[in-house]
Design an enzyme around this catalytic site. Structure first.
Site, PDB file in Angstrom:
ATOM      1  N   ASN A 182       0.862  -1.196   0.000  1.00 12.14           N
ATOM      2  CA  ASN A 182       0.000   0.000   0.000  1.00 12.14           C
ATOM      3  C   ASN A 182       0.894   1.240   0.000  1.00 12.14           C
ATOM      4  O   ASN A 182       0.811   2.095   0.874  1.00 12.14           O
ATOM      5  CB  ASN A 182      -0.957  -0.011   1.196  1.00 12.14           C
ATOM      6  CG  ASN A 182      -2.052   1.042   1.043  1.00 12.14           C
ATOM      7  OD1 ASN A 182      -2.488   1.322  -0.079  1.00 12.14           O
ATOM      8  ND2 ASN A 182      -2.482   1.636   2.119  1.00 12.14           N
TER       9      ASN A 182
ATOM     10  N   HIS B 171       7.540   5.438   1.000  1.00 13.77           N
ATOM     11  CA  HIS B 171       8.190   4.196   0.553  1.00 13.77           C
ATOM     12  C   HIS B 171       9.052   4.458  -0.683  1.00 13.77           C
ATOM     13  O   HIS B 171      10.148   3.915  -0.816  1.00 13.77           O
ATOM     14  CB  HIS B 171       7.135   3.143   0.179  1.00 13.77           C
ATOM     15  CG  HIS B 171       6.247   2.717   1.298  1.00 13.77           C
ATOM     16  ND1 HIS B 171       4.904   3.006   1.335  1.00 13.77           N
ATOM     17  CD2 HIS B 171       6.505   2.008   2.423  1.00 13.77           C
ATOM     18  CE1 HIS B 171       4.371   2.487   2.425  1.00 13.77           C
ATOM     19  NE2 HIS B 171       5.318   1.887   3.114  1.00 13.77           N
TER      20      HIS B 171
HETATM   21  N1  LIG Z   1       6.391   8.831   5.665  1.00 18.05           N
HETATM   22  C1  LIG Z   1       7.403   7.993   5.543  1.00 18.05           C
HETATM   23  N2  LIG Z   1       8.613   8.460   5.181  1.00 18.05           N
HETATM   24  C2  LIG Z   1       9.676   7.610   5.064  1.00 18.05           C
HETATM   25  N3  LIG Z   1       9.597   6.284   5.265  1.00 18.05           N
HETATM   26  C3  LIG Z   1       8.420   5.772   5.631  1.00 18.05           C
HETATM   27  C4  LIG Z   1       7.253   6.591   5.784  1.00 18.05           C
HETATM   28  N4  LIG Z   1       6.217   5.798   6.144  1.00 18.05           N
HETATM   29  C5  LIG Z   1       6.706   4.549   6.217  1.00 18.05           C
HETATM   30  N5  LIG Z   1       8.006   4.520   5.917  1.00 18.05           N
HETATM   31  C6  LIG Z   1       8.908   3.366   5.955  1.00 18.05           C
HETATM   32  O1  LIG Z   1       8.515   2.419   4.991  1.00 18.05           O
HETATM   33  C7  LIG Z   1       8.886   1.115   5.437  1.00 18.05           C
HETATM   34  C8  LIG Z   1       7.696   0.225   5.303  1.00 18.05           C
HETATM   35  O2  LIG Z   1       6.694   0.678   6.203  1.00 18.05           O
HETATM   36  P1  LIG Z   1       5.188   0.268   6.118  1.00 18.05           P
HETATM   37  O3  LIG Z   1       4.961  -0.535   4.898  1.00 18.05           O
HETATM   38  O4  LIG Z   1       4.739  -0.237   7.423  1.00 18.05           O
HETATM   39  O5  LIG Z   1       4.510   1.672   5.812  1.00 18.05           O
HETATM   40  P2  LIG Z   1       3.722   2.631   6.718  1.00 18.05           P
HETATM   41  O6  LIG Z   1       3.184   3.709   5.883  1.00 18.05           O
HETATM   42  O7  LIG Z   1       4.579   2.945   7.909  1.00 18.05           O
HETATM   43  O8  LIG Z   1       2.525   1.770   7.158  1.00 18.05           O
HETATM   44  P3  LIG Z   1       1.761   1.793   8.525  1.00 18.05           P
HETATM   45  O9  LIG Z   1       0.656   2.749   8.339  1.00 18.05           O
HETATM   46  O10 LIG Z   1       1.402   0.371   8.596  1.00 18.05           O
HETATM   47  O11 LIG Z   1       2.715   2.162   9.627  1.00 18.05           O
HETATM   48  C9  LIG Z   1       9.350   1.269   6.880  1.00 18.05           C
HETATM   49  O12 LIG Z   1      10.775   1.286   6.891  1.00 18.05           O
HETATM   50  C10 LIG Z   1       8.784   2.606   7.257  1.00 18.05           C
HETATM   51  O13 LIG Z   1       9.521   3.258   8.270  1.00 18.05           O
END
Ligand SMILES: Nc1ncnc2c1ncn2[C@@H]1O[C@H](COP(=O)(O)OP(=O)(O)OP(=O)(O)O)[C@@H](O)[C@H]1O
Ligand SMILES: CC(C)(CO)[C@@H](O)C(=O)[O-]
Ligand code: BAL
Length: 279
Positions: free
Chosen positions: A28, A33
């Protein structure tokens, strides 16, 4: 870009490649990311992004079932960034038998903050990240600073197991109003989305008081929680910690301006958001 679902295919695709850079995700995808993928691209080798919603890191009442699975859209976002391989294993592929061997990080780091409110979370994270590292065998792996404690836990795991992987922490990407991008922002209704940025505002206030021990830590944190509660939030924690070990700073350390970080997690309606700000 290849989309690979099995470990055998992944190993074959990566055979002979040195310096793979790896971006683990739960899918998602959003611009946060993609910034990690761009960072991974800077390291010269092939870039692998994994997409796997890891049941082991969710509590029974959490949003494992609800978590959005959007593989096609995710691939459409990753391809233009130059991602070489998307590794999207099924649960059966990654956990062909119940995962009885687990990686348990030290309670002093893993049972506080996120770990207090999500017991077992970091064991679930470390176990899957260890496994994904074995699958991808990267030279470099990129994690977001938005998940600040997770990044520290992973750094500790890699250091203590002498894993030959460079861990890179990438800055938090924010929306125009300052809300940290997160997959879970998608759960927010329109008025909740407008309100959501207040979490970052409260962390800014905490950070602003960090170096002024005349303001007691407990009072600073209580004010932050009261501010969010007054706006309809249910905070789990809003706290100022030392960057070195995520323990509370002493007044003397605050006065001496040691590196600190304001960390917060709070629920808005049924959506739980986290954020942090170094100070
Ligand atoms: N806003 C952001 N900026 C930089 N890196 C991010 C950000 N959001 C998430 N990440 C990083 O992306 C990687 C994957 O995270 P994940 O797929 O859980 O996304 P998320 O947006 O954090 O989802 P959730 O809402 O489940 O916390 C992790 O290393 C997380 O720290
Ligand atoms: C690192 C991770 C992919 C492990 O499931 C997850 O915790 C995440 O997306 O931050
Ligand atoms: N972004 C960290 C993964 C989780 O919340 O489960």
């Amino acid at each position: 870009m290849r989309v690979i679902h099995t470990l055998a295919e992944l190993r074959e695709a990566l055979a002979g490649h040195a310096r793979t850079a790896f971006v683990p995700t739960m899918g998602n995808l959003h611009a946060g990311h993609l910034s990690l993928v761009r960072e991974a691209k800077r390291h010269g080798g092939p870039v692998v992004a994994s997409i796997f919603v890891n049941r082991l890191q969710f509590l029974p009442h959490e949003d494992f079932d609800q978590y959005p699975r959007t593989l096609e859209r995710d691939c459409a976002l990753l391809a233009p960034e130059g991602c070489d391989i998307v590794f999207a294993p099924s649960e059966r592929e990654l956990y062909p038998e119940p995962q009885a061997y687990k990686v348990a990080p030290p309670p002093a780091l893993a049972d506080i903050l996120e770990g207090e409110f999500r017991p077992g979370f970091f064991t679930g994270v470390c176990t899957v990240v260890m496994k994904l590292f074995q699958c991808v065998q990267p030279a470099v792996a990129v994690f977001g600073q938005k998940d600040y404690q997770q990044l520290m836990v992973i750094r500790g795991m890699v250091r203590q197991f002498a894993m030959p992987i460079e861990i890179i922490g990438a800055p938090t990407v924010r929306a125009d109003d300052g809300l940290a991008l997160s997959s879970r922002n998608g759960y927010l209704g329109a008025s909740e989305r407008n309100e959501a940025v207040e979490l970052s505002h409260v962390l800014q206030q905490l950070a602003a008081g960090a170096h002024d021990p005349a303001r007691a830590l407990a009072a600073l944190e209580a004010d932050a929680a009261a501010a969010l509660r007054g706006r309809g939030w249910a905070p789990d924690y809003l706290t100022l910690r030392r960057r070195a070990d995520l323990l509370p700073p002493t007044d003397e350390e605050r006065l001496n301006r040691i590196p600190m970080v304001a960390l917060g997690a709070a629920r808005l309606g049924s959506t739980r958001l986290i954020d942090n700000l170094e100070c």
